[in-house]
Design a protein around this motif. Structure first.
Motif, PDB file in Angstrom:
ATOM      1  N   ALA A   9       1.034  -0.565  -0.031  1.00  0.00           N
ATOM      2  CA  ALA A   9      -0.069   0.064  -0.185  1.00  0.00           C
ATOM      3  C   ALA A   9       1.026   1.156  -0.258  1.00  0.00           C
ATOM      4  O   ALA A   9       1.891   1.288   0.916  1.00  0.00           O
ATOM      5  N   PRO A  10       0.463   2.022  -1.024  1.00  0.00           N
ATOM      6  CA  PRO A  10       1.543   3.444  -0.969  1.00  0.00           C
ATOM      7  C   PRO A  10       1.596   4.493   0.357  1.00  0.00           C
ATOM      8  O   PRO A  10       2.576   4.657   0.515  1.00  0.00           O
ATOM      9  N   SER A  11       0.084   4.232   0.699  1.00  0.00           N
ATOM     10  CA  SER A  11       0.181   4.877   2.254  1.00  0.00           C
ATOM     11  C   SER A  11       1.468   4.707   3.568  1.00  0.00           C
ATOM     12  O   SER A  11       1.927   5.674   3.980  1.00  0.00           O
ATOM     13  N   HIS A  12       1.408   3.148   2.989  1.00  0.00           N
ATOM     14  CA  HIS A  12       2.270   2.480   4.210  1.00  0.00           C
ATOM     15  C   HIS A  12       3.078   2.251   3.995  1.00  0.00           C
ATOM     16  O   HIS A  12       3.817   3.081   5.159  1.00  0.00           O
ATOM     17  N   ARG A  13       3.932   2.410   2.226  1.00  0.00           N
ATOM     18  CA  ARG A  13       5.108   2.817   2.159  1.00  0.00           C
ATOM     19  C   ARG A  13       5.704   3.905   2.512  1.00  0.00           C
ATOM     20  O   ARG A  13       6.492   4.303   3.415  1.00  0.00           O
ATOM     21  N   ASP A  14       4.945   5.002   1.948  1.00  0.00           N
ATOM     22  CA  ASP A  14       4.964   6.833   2.903  1.00  0.00           C
ATOM     23  C   ASP A  14       5.466   6.778   4.411  1.00  0.00           C
ATOM     24  O   ASP A  14       6.281   7.517   4.393  1.00  0.00           O
ATOM     25  N   ASP A  15       4.534   6.147   4.992  1.00  0.00           N
ATOM     26  CA  ASP A  15       4.466   5.941   6.611  1.00  0.00           C
ATOM     27  C   ASP A  15       5.723   5.726   7.095  1.00  0.00           C
ATOM     28  O   ASP A  15       6.561   6.376   8.380  1.00  0.00           O
ATOM     29  N   ILE A  16       5.525   4.166   6.597  1.00  0.00           N
ATOM     30  CA  ILE A  16       7.239   3.592   6.829  1.00  0.00           C
ATOM     31  C   ILE A  16       8.667   4.328   7.049  1.00  0.00           C
ATOM     32  O   ILE A  16       9.618   4.929   7.423  1.00  0.00           O
ATOM     33  N   LEU A  17       8.411   4.643   5.056  1.00  0.00           N
ATOM     34  CA  LEU A  17       9.886   5.545   4.983  1.00  0.00           C
ATOM     35  C   LEU A  17      10.129   7.214   5.634  1.00  0.00           C
ATOM     36  O   LEU A  17      10.778   7.254   5.924  1.00  0.00           O
ATOM     37  N   ALA A  18       8.864   7.774   5.903  1.00  0.00           N
ATOM     38  CA  ALA A  18       8.937   9.060   6.626  1.00  0.00           C
ATOM     39  C   ALA A  18       9.316   8.899   8.354  1.00  0.00           C
ATOM     40  O   ALA A  18      10.075   9.540   8.714  1.00  0.00           O
ATOM     41  N   SER A  19       9.295   7.339   9.471  1.00  0.00           N
ATOM     42  CA  SER A  19       8.932   7.378   9.984  1.00  0.00           C
ATOM     43  C   SER A  19      10.698   6.526  10.342  1.00  0.00           C
ATOM     44  O   SER A  19      11.423   7.243  11.429  1.00  0.00           O
ATOM     45  N   VAL A  20      11.443   6.147   9.128  1.00  0.00           N
ATOM     46  CA  VAL A  20      12.388   5.904   8.793  1.00  0.00           C
ATOM     47  C   VAL A  20      13.537   7.036   9.125  1.00  0.00           C
ATOM     48  O   VAL A  20      14.311   7.132   9.497  1.00  0.00           O
ATOM     49  N   LEU A  21      13.255   7.979   7.942  1.00  0.00           N
ATOM     50  CA  LEU A  21      14.234   9.005   7.929  1.00  0.00           C
ATOM     51  C   LEU A  21      13.811   9.855   9.669  1.00  0.00           C
ATOM     52  O   LEU A  21      15.213  10.112   9.698  1.00  0.00           O
ATOM     53  N   THR A  22      12.944   9.817  10.329  1.00  0.00           N
ATOM     54  CA  THR A  22      13.050  10.711  11.657  1.00  0.00           C
ATOM     55  C   THR A  22      13.663   9.287  12.575  1.00  0.00           C
ATOM     56  O   THR A  22      14.652  10.259  13.153  1.00  0.00           O
ATOM     57  N   LEU A  23      13.385   7.975  12.323  1.00  0.00           N
ATOM     58  CA  LEU A  23      14.296   7.155  12.895  1.00  0.00           C
ATOM     59  C   LEU A  23      16.805   7.377  12.255  1.00  0.00           C
ATOM     60  O   LEU A  23      17.414   7.886  13.429  1.00  0.00           O
ATOM     61  N   ARG A  24      16.483   7.545  11.563  1.00  0.00           N
ATOM     62  CA  ARG A  24      17.523   8.363  11.148  1.00  0.00           C
ATOM     63  C   ARG A  24      18.350   9.984  11.507  1.00  0.00           C
ATOM     64  O   ARG A  24      19.661   9.956  11.967  1.00  0.00           O
ATOM     65  N   GLU A  25      17.319  10.605  11.596  1.00  0.00           N
ATOM     66  CA  GLU A  25      17.782  12.011  11.812  1.00  0.00           C
ATOM     67  C   GLU A  25      17.892  12.562  13.517  1.00  0.00           C
ATOM     68  O   GLU A  25      18.394  12.537  13.802  1.00  0.00           O
ATOM     69  N   GLN A  26      16.386  11.385  14.348  1.00  0.00           N
ATOM     70  CA  GLN A  26      16.469  11.739  15.964  1.00  0.00           C
ATOM     71  C   GLN A  26      16.987  10.557  16.182  1.00  0.00           C
ATOM     72  O   GLN A  26      17.079  10.679  17.594  1.00  0.00           O
ATOM     73  N   GLY A  27      17.564   9.574  16.033  1.00  0.00           N
ATOM     74  CA  GLY A  27      17.484   7.919  16.058  1.00  0.00           C
ATOM     75  C   GLY A  27      16.473   7.745  17.183  1.00  0.00           C
ATOM     76  O   GLY A  27      15.496   8.433  16.837  1.00  0.00           O
ATOM     77  N   ALA A  28      16.550   6.098  17.589  1.00  0.00           N
ATOM     78  CA  ALA A  28      15.225   6.277  18.416  1.00  0.00           C
ATOM     79  C   ALA A  28      14.975   6.772  19.503  1.00  0.00           C
ATOM     80  O   ALA A  28      13.799   5.723  19.918  1.00  0.00           O
ATOM     81  N   THR A  29      14.885   7.439  19.732  1.00  0.00           N
ATOM     82  CA  THR A  29      14.322   7.398  21.527  1.00  0.00           C
ATOM     83  C   THR A  29      13.454   8.408  21.487  1.00  0.00           C
ATOM     84  O   THR A  29      12.237   7.819  22.753  1.00  0.00           O
ATOM     85  N   HIS A  30      12.873   9.025  20.102  1.00  0.00           N
ATOM     86  CA  HIS A  30      11.382   8.801  20.285  1.00  0.00           C
ATOM     87  C   HIS A  30      10.541   8.285  20.234  1.00  0.00           C
ATOM     88  O   HIS A  30       9.405   8.449  20.756  1.00  0.00           O
ATOM     89  N   VAL A  31      11.112   6.932  19.592  1.00  0.00           N
ATOM     90  CA  VAL A  31      10.052   5.523  19.334  1.00  0.00           C
ATOM     91  C   VAL A  31      10.162   5.292  20.961  1.00  0.00           C
ATOM     92  O   VAL A  31       8.849   5.189  21.540  1.00  0.00           O
ATOM     93  N   TYR A  32      11.133   5.132  22.181  1.00  0.00           N
ATOM     94  CA  TYR A  32      11.480   4.457  23.446  1.00  0.00           C
ATOM     95  C   TYR A  32      10.788   5.456  24.140  1.00  0.00           C
ATOM     96  O   TYR A  32       9.813   5.115  25.526  1.00  0.00           O
ATOM     97  N   PHE A  33      10.515   7.059  24.050  1.00  0.00           N
ATOM     98  CA  PHE A  33       9.724   8.011  24.770  1.00  0.00           C
ATOM     99  C   PHE A  33       8.335   8.147  24.646  1.00  0.00           C
ATOM    100  O   PHE A  33       8.018   9.191  24.885  1.00  0.00           O
ATOM    101  N   THR A  34       8.054   6.883  23.716  1.00  0.00           N
ATOM    102  CA  THR A  34       6.563   7.170  23.583  1.00  0.00           C
ATOM    103  C   THR A  34       5.779   6.613  24.558  1.00  0.00           C
ATOM    104  O   THR A  34       5.420   5.907  24.402  1.00  0.00           O
ATOM    105  N   LEU A  35       4.906   7.529  24.893  1.00  0.00           N
ATOM    106  CA  LEU A  35       3.983   7.566  25.894  1.00  0.00           C
ATOM    107  C   LEU A  35       2.470   7.912  25.952  1.00  0.00           C
ATOM    108  O   LEU A  35       1.704   8.696  25.730  1.00  0.00           O
ATOM    109  N   GLU A  36       1.770   6.426  26.734  1.00  0.00           N
ATOM    110  CA  GLU A  36       0.058   6.309  26.702  1.00  0.00           C
ATOM    111  C   GLU A  36      -0.096   6.956  27.353  1.00  0.00           C
ATOM    112  O   GLU A  36       0.227   6.533  28.712  1.00  0.00           O
ATOM    113  N   GLU A  37      -1.092   7.785  27.616  1.00  0.00           N
ATOM    114  CA  GLU A  37      -1.915   7.444  29.395  1.00  0.00           C
ATOM    115  C   GLU A  37      -1.866   6.197  29.706  1.00  0.00           C
ATOM    116  O   GLU A  37      -3.251   5.641  29.215  1.00  0.00           O
TER     117      GLU A  37
END
Length: 123
Positions: free
Chosen positions: A46-74
């Motif tokens: 699915a093109p939208s799924h590919r876009d979402d994953i690739l955008a997140s991969v770019l974020t992982l490259r630029e910001q590192g993985a800490t933003h994933v580890y610190f995703t907190l929910e109430e």
């Protein structure tokens, strides 16, 4: 592989989890290398799924993985009886922080602990 599961869950793409694992994408450091050929192998069509994953991969490259580890929910802390005793224990407390506040907390803690992420073994 649990962090990959959580990463995909935050993207709303948990249905690809097993394919990621089966294809060796069981760590965020490995996921940072994902490109179009990898998504073909994993079966993300699915093109939208590919876009979402690739955008997140770019974020992982630029910001590192800490933003994933610190995703907190109430969450609500609820008491649960322990098996060994008749006492009650509480599960972990989860707190939601705005992203900038969380980044400030992490930065301050790293400074307090004299951790420099630009030096080995972190770099």
């Amino acid at each position: 592989s649990q962090i990959v599961e959580e990463w995909l869950r935050t993207l709303g793409l948990i249905q690809y989890y097993q394919s990621f694992i089966d294809n060796g994408y069981d760590d965020l450091e490995v996921c940072k290398q994902i490109g179009d050929p990898d998504l073909d192998a994993i079966g993300v069509d699915a093109p939208s799924h590919r876009d979402d994953i690739l955008a997140s991969v770019l974020t992982l490259r630029e910001q590192g993985a800490t933003h994933v580890y610190f995703t907190l929910e109430e969450a609500v802390q609820t008491p649960t009886p322990t098996a060994a005793t008749s006492s009650t224990s509480f599960g972990p407390s989860v707190v939601a922080f705005p992203k900038l506040q969380l980044m400030s907390i992490v930065r301050d803690k790293l400074i307090e602990d004299e951790v420099d992420l630009t030096l080995a073994p972190f770099a």
